[in-house]
Each structure stands twice: as C-alpha cells, then as structure tokens.
Design an enzyme around this catalytic site. Structure first.
Site, PDB file in Angstrom:
ATOM      1  N   GLU A 154      -0.108   3.122   6.747  1.00  0.00           N
ATOM      2  CA  GLU A 154       0.766   3.585   7.825  1.00  0.00           C
ATOM      3  C   GLU A 154       2.216   3.353   7.390  1.00  0.00           C
ATOM      4  OE1 GLU A 154      -0.232   1.997  11.687  1.00  0.00           O
ATOM      5  OE2 GLU A 154      -2.349   2.312  11.295  1.00  0.00           O
ATOM      6  N   CYS A 276      -6.476  -2.136  10.148  1.00  0.00           N
ATOM      7  CA  CYS A 276      -7.335  -2.039   8.960  1.00  0.00           C
ATOM      8  C   CYS A 276      -7.760  -3.402   8.427  1.00  0.00           C
ATOM      9  CB  CYS A 276      -6.623  -1.237   7.891  1.00  0.00           C
ATOM     10  SG  CYS A 276      -6.216   0.408   8.488  1.00  0.00           S
TER      11      CYS A 276
HETATM   12  C1  UGA Z   1      -3.987  -0.798   4.539  1.00  0.00           C
HETATM   13  C2  UGA Z   1      -4.155  -0.508   3.034  1.00  0.00           C
HETATM   14  O1  UGA Z   1      -2.996  -0.930   2.330  1.00  0.00           O
HETATM   15  C3  UGA Z   1      -4.390   0.984   2.790  1.00  0.00           C
HETATM   16  O2  UGA Z   1      -4.644   1.216   1.416  1.00  0.00           O
HETATM   17  C4  UGA Z   1      -5.595   1.452   3.626  1.00  0.00           C
HETATM   18  O3  UGA Z   1      -5.827   2.828   3.474  1.00  0.00           O
HETATM   19  C5  UGA Z   1      -5.346   1.141   5.097  1.00  0.00           C
HETATM   20  O4  UGA Z   1      -5.118  -0.278   5.251  1.00  0.00           O
HETATM   21  C6  UGA Z   1      -6.568   1.565   5.873  1.00  0.00           C
HETATM   22  O5  UGA Z   1      -7.627   0.999   5.651  1.00  0.00           O
HETATM   23  O6  UGA Z   1      -6.490   2.547   6.625  1.00  0.00           O
HETATM   24  P1  UGA Z   1      -1.983  -0.555   6.304  1.00  0.00           P
HETATM   25  O7  UGA Z   1      -2.862  -1.333   7.218  1.00  0.00           O
HETATM   26  O8  UGA Z   1      -1.343   0.693   6.811  1.00  0.00           O
HETATM   27  O9  UGA Z   1      -2.799  -0.129   4.982  1.00  0.00           O
HETATM   28  O10 UGA Z   1      -0.782  -1.482   5.846  1.00  0.00           O
HETATM   29  P2  UGA Z   1      -0.461  -2.440   4.599  1.00  0.00           P
HETATM   30  O11 UGA Z   1       0.792  -1.979   3.998  1.00  0.00           O
HETATM   31  O12 UGA Z   1      -1.608  -2.612   3.708  1.00  0.00           O
HETATM   32  O13 UGA Z   1      -0.156  -3.813   5.367  1.00  0.00           O
HETATM   33  C7  UGA Z   1      -1.174  -4.476   6.116  1.00  0.00           C
HETATM   34  C8  UGA Z   1      -0.653  -5.805   6.636  1.00  0.00           C
HETATM   35  O14 UGA Z   1      -0.464  -6.729   5.574  1.00  0.00           O
HETATM   36  C9  UGA Z   1       0.704  -5.700   7.357  1.00  0.00           C
HETATM   37  O15 UGA Z   1       0.678  -6.517   8.506  1.00  0.00           O
HETATM   38  C10 UGA Z   1       1.687  -6.241   6.340  1.00  0.00           C
HETATM   39  O16 UGA Z   1       2.818  -6.803   6.921  1.00  0.00           O
HETATM   40  C11 UGA Z   1       0.839  -7.308   5.650  1.00  0.00           C
HETATM   41  N1  UGA Z   1       1.283  -7.618   4.284  1.00  0.00           N
HETATM   42  C12 UGA Z   1       1.248  -6.677   3.309  1.00  0.00           C
HETATM   43  C13 UGA Z   1       1.721  -8.907   3.997  1.00  0.00           C
HETATM   44  O17 UGA Z   1       1.738  -9.802   4.864  1.00  0.00           O
HETATM   45  N2  UGA Z   1       2.099  -9.194   2.710  1.00  0.00           N
HETATM   46  C14 UGA Z   1       2.073  -8.266   1.720  1.00  0.00           C
HETATM   47  O18 UGA Z   1       2.433  -8.614   0.566  1.00  0.00           O
HETATM   48  C15 UGA Z   1       1.643  -6.974   2.034  1.00  0.00           C
END
Ligand code: UGA
Length: 472
Positions: A154, A276
């Site tokens: 997202e 997710c």
């Molecule tokens: C995630 C995956 O990254 C996608 O590849 C997948 O398609 C998607 O889920 C899904 O299954 O539909 P998304 O949930 O949109 O995507 O967001 P992310 O960017 O992965 O972040 C997820 C969470 O992890 C957020 O709350 C973000 O703040 C946190 N995060 C991310 C961290 O705390 N640290 C990081 O280094 C990266």
C-alpha cells in the site's frame, strides 16, 4: 484479453486498474454497494497514489468498468479473485468470501475460465477451489485454477504492480501458466505507458516464476512472514541498543550492507501493522500448526510486535511521569505513510492505551483521519500538525509522513506546553529537533537533549493558545 477482477479493495482495485493500463479489457466487481456506486460515479474509496488517475484514464479509454460479481464473472476469460481474507479469532484466514465467489462462478459461468487466486490464502486453497468448482458447476463450466500471489505494498501499489521484482504463478497445467504469461506479457517486457515514471527503461525486467500451486501459495505467506521477522529482529536489536548505549540506525546500516541480509525492512519502530503482516504471520503460524509443524519462531515475531506499543507507552510514561491529564499530539494514524489505511495500525492500540491512562489525544494524519474515526471516536482530530501540538506535553510520531519532516520547529516550540518529541519511526533529524529546544526520544538510539540556551530563548517567545488548560 477480457479479464475480471472480483473485489475492489487495495489489491483488487490496483490489479483491475493496472491490468487495464497495460491494455486489457477489465470488469471489476465490488459487493459493497456503497463502494461500488462511488466507483461507478468516478469516486475513490481509498487513497492510493496514482491509482485515481490510472482508473480515470482506463475508464475514459473504455477498458475498465465496475459492476456486480455476477456480471464480472460473465465477462472475463480469466477471473482474478481479490476478496478479503480477514483473520478469524483463532488466527486462521477466513475464506468464506473466497468460497462465496467460487460458488457464484460455479453456478453462473459457462465455457472455459481460468480462475486465479490473488487474495492471500493458506496453502492448498487452490486445490479446494478446483474441487469446489467441479462439484458445484451447473452450467457446463470447464476451469483451471492458478495462484498468483500479489506482492504490492500500500502506498506504492501502482508502481509495485507495474514494476515488480517477480511475478509468481502457481499453475498445475501448462495452459494456465501460458494464459497468465500472456496477461502479464506487457509487464514482463516492461512495455506499457507508465503512469508513475516518465522513463522506466532503466528499471529491470521482472522474473516470471512458475511453480506448482501449493508452492506459490506458500511463497506469499513465507515472504510476508520473513519480512515481519526482519522487522521484529531489528526491533529487538533496538531494545538492546537502548540498554547498552548503541545506535540501532548504525547497527542496521552495518548489517544491511551485507547483501545476504539487505538493508530493506530493518527500520525499527513502534511495530508493523496493516492488513497484511499481522494477519499473515498469524495465519502462517496456524497453517504450520495444522500441518504438524512447530513454527514457534513466528510466534516470537508476533509477540515482539505485540509488545512494541506497550514499550513505547512505557517510554512516554518515563518522560511524562504521570500520563493522566497530559495532552498528547499524535502525528500519524495510518499504519504507514502514503495510505489512509488504519487496519491493525499501531496508532489504534497506542491511542487506546493512552486514553485508558487518562491522557487527552489530539491527532493529525494527512489522509487517514476519516478512516480512523470509527475505531477512535474519543480523540480530537486536527487539521494540521501545529493544531495537534497546541499545549501538548509530548508530540508523538506514529507514521513517518514526509510532511512531518518539513514542519516549522520554531512555530511548534511556541505552541507546545512541553518541548518533547517521541519519534516512533526514527524519522526526524535529532540535531534539527533539539536545536529548536526539544527533547528528542526515538527508538534504539540515545535520547537527545536540547541546547539549554536555545530553549530558554524560545521559552520567552511562547504564545499560549486558548485551548491550554488542564484536563484532569
Ligand atoms: C506488505 C508487503 O510488503 C507486500 O509485499 C505485500 O504484498 C503486502 O504486505 C500484502 O500482503 O498485501 P504493506 O502491508 O502494504 O505490504 O506494507 P509494508 O511496507 O510491508 O509495511 C508493513 C508494516 O511494517 C508497516 O506498518 C510498516 O511501518 C512496518 N515496517 C516496514 C517497519 O516497521 N519497519 C520496516 O523496516 C518496514
């Protein structure tokens, strides 16, 4: 090709719009009638960069239409199922929406259809779908079922869809794999008009990986769980850094330089949220459990994440001494920047915890306030970060929106009650913040104190906004 997409959530809407963008004729259905009407009238049910323009252009070109599930099923040679698979109380994915779509396809469709599961589903769902379609078909339907997990994030979903690292296809017949290759050919070749970049030639071609259906389903859950594990890992390293006086940013940088580890997803903070990771880790634990495999590593990943908000509140308690009666400016409600999605966002449990201790919360988020209102009715929603910070005893950052990097710290210093910033995403430049007289607390890094001379000078200019009064 004529394609159908069932479900206009974040994944379905992006899939439908981008498939139309690369030249297909797409019919997208939505069962929520209010949402469907909005889409049919040119409105957007979600905030997602670039998506609105892609949808608008595709509709104008006559390549995208919205309607009922029944009409969508009648339309396409291939049907992408993009309905929600929310968590059940026991952590299992709730597959009832998928089952409902399968039943409708079986009853309504005739001729040959390729049915593609794009929703995140437990391994062996494809096999169940195949069986279900055969058992319930009443119109002479012949079908193939394939898995095509989605890896878009997202906030960058259009870009991720059009420029993926890999396209994974789980197919148990060559025909299904060939059809999907044909569908994705413009993306594989990177030949389409890109709505995001003016020149995409430099971006590398995606890998088209064909596996069996079970493996493709596992790739999705294993990938999300692995990324969640990286985040929980670095969050534990951050805890250790705080105890021994190290800086997690430097540790993560040093680790990430090893290509076997990689720099991505090593940002510590208040924890992962969204629709997710939390549900997929839970579902993967359940899948393993039900298959007789003890994947307790993931239980620890989940537990670490669930503790993040409480640890964060503990930091605040330490600074504020008593939370009751304090005004907290909360910057960011969305689970990550560039989205309005607050599902399983850390902000929700953080706010609930602060309210339960008697704090007053004044929140600002550039996009997510409307969606947050039903989950968090008892806080004040503000129209900008400064309004949220009026008379605040602490500014708390939950989502790393770019806007927060550009605030005027002098202006903020003049409206807060107490110059304290608690940054749950390590997004700010500590030197810059403390230069303006703020005390700066972040995650896994030593706290930074303000320059006392500067603070005193700024205190002299402090304006007292009208709303400053105790809330005991
Ligand atoms: C995630 C995956 O990254 C996608 O590849 C997948 O398609 C998607 O889920 C899904 O299954 O539909 P998304 O949930 O949109 O995507 O967001 P992310 O960017 O992965 O972040 C997820 C969470 O992890 C957020 O709350 C973000 O703040 C946190 N995060 C991310 C961290 O705390 N640290 C990081 O280094 C990266």
């Amino acid at each position: 090709m004529k394609l159908s997409v069932i479900g206009a959530g974040y994944v379905g809407l992006t899939t439908a719009a981008c498939l139309a963008q690369i030249g297909h004729d797409v019919f997208c259905s939505e069962s929520d009638l209010e949402k469907l009407e909005k889409l049919q009238n040119g409105g957007m049910p979600i905030f997602e960069p670039y998506l609105e323009n892609v949808i608008k252009a595709a509709r104008q070109a006559g390549r995208l239409r919205f309607g009922s599930t029944e009409d969508a099923i009648a339309w396409g040679n291939a049907i992408f199922i993009c309905v929600g698979t929310p968590p059940l109380p026991n952590g299992d994915a709730d597959l009832h929406a998928i089952e409902g779509v399968a039943r409708t396809i079986a009853k309504r469709a005739s001729g040959h259809r390729l049915v593609i599961e794009k929703s995140t589903v437990p391994v062996q769902t494809g096999a169940q779908l195949r069986k279900h379609l055969s058992v319930h078909q009443t119109n002479g339907l012949t079908h193939e079922v394939a898995s095509n997990p989605e890896f878009l994030r997202e906030g960058t979903s259009v870009e991720d869809f059009l420029h993926p690292d890999r396209i994974v296809i789980g197919a148990d017949s060559p025909r299904a794999a060939e059809m999907l290759r044909e569908i994705y050919e413009p993306i594989i070749q990177q030949e389409f008009t890109c709505p995001v970049h003016s020149n995409c030639r430099k971006l590398k071609d995606p890998i088209f990986l064909v596996t069996d259906t079970n493996s493709a389903e596992l790739i999705k859950h294993a990938s999300n769980s692995f990324l969640a594990m990286k985040i929980s890992f670095i969050n534990m390293v951050a805890n250790l850094c705080e105890l021994v006086g190290a800086d997690v940013t430097e540790v993560a940088q040093g680790m990430g330089l090893d290509p076997r580890i990689g720099a991505a997803f090593l940002s510590p903070g208040i924890g992962f949220g969204g629709f997710c990771f939390p549900k997929d880790v839970q579902a993967f634990i359940r899948i393993a459990e039900k298959s007789g495999c003890d994947f307790s590593l993931l239980k620890e990943v989940e537990k670490i994440n669930q503790n993040r908000v409480e640890l964060f509140v503990e930091k605040l308690r330490k600074e504020l001494w008593v939370v009751r009666g304090k005004k907290i400016a909360l910057w960011g409600l969305a689970f990550k920047p560039n989205t309005d999605d607050v599902r399983f966002a850390p902000s929700i449990s953080l706010v609930k915890s602060l309210l339960s201790e008697g704090a007053e919360v004044r929140a600002y988020d550039p996009e997510a306030m409307e969606k947050a209102k039903s989950a968090l009715p008892d806080i004040t929603y503000c129209s900008n970060p400064y309004e949220a910070a009026e008379c605040a005893d602490a500014i708390v950052i939950v989502t790393e929106w770019n806007e927060f990097r550009q605030v005027d710290w002098d202006r903020l210093r003049s409206v807060v009650e107490h110059p304290l910033v608690v940054d749950g995403r390590n997004m700010l430049d500590a030197t810059e913040v403390t230069r303006h007289g703020f005390h700066y607390i972040s995650v896994g890094r030593p706290p930074m104190t303000p320059n006392p001379a500067l603070s005193a000078a700024n205190d002299g200019h402090r304006q007292i906004p009208e709303i400053c009064h105790p809330v005991f």
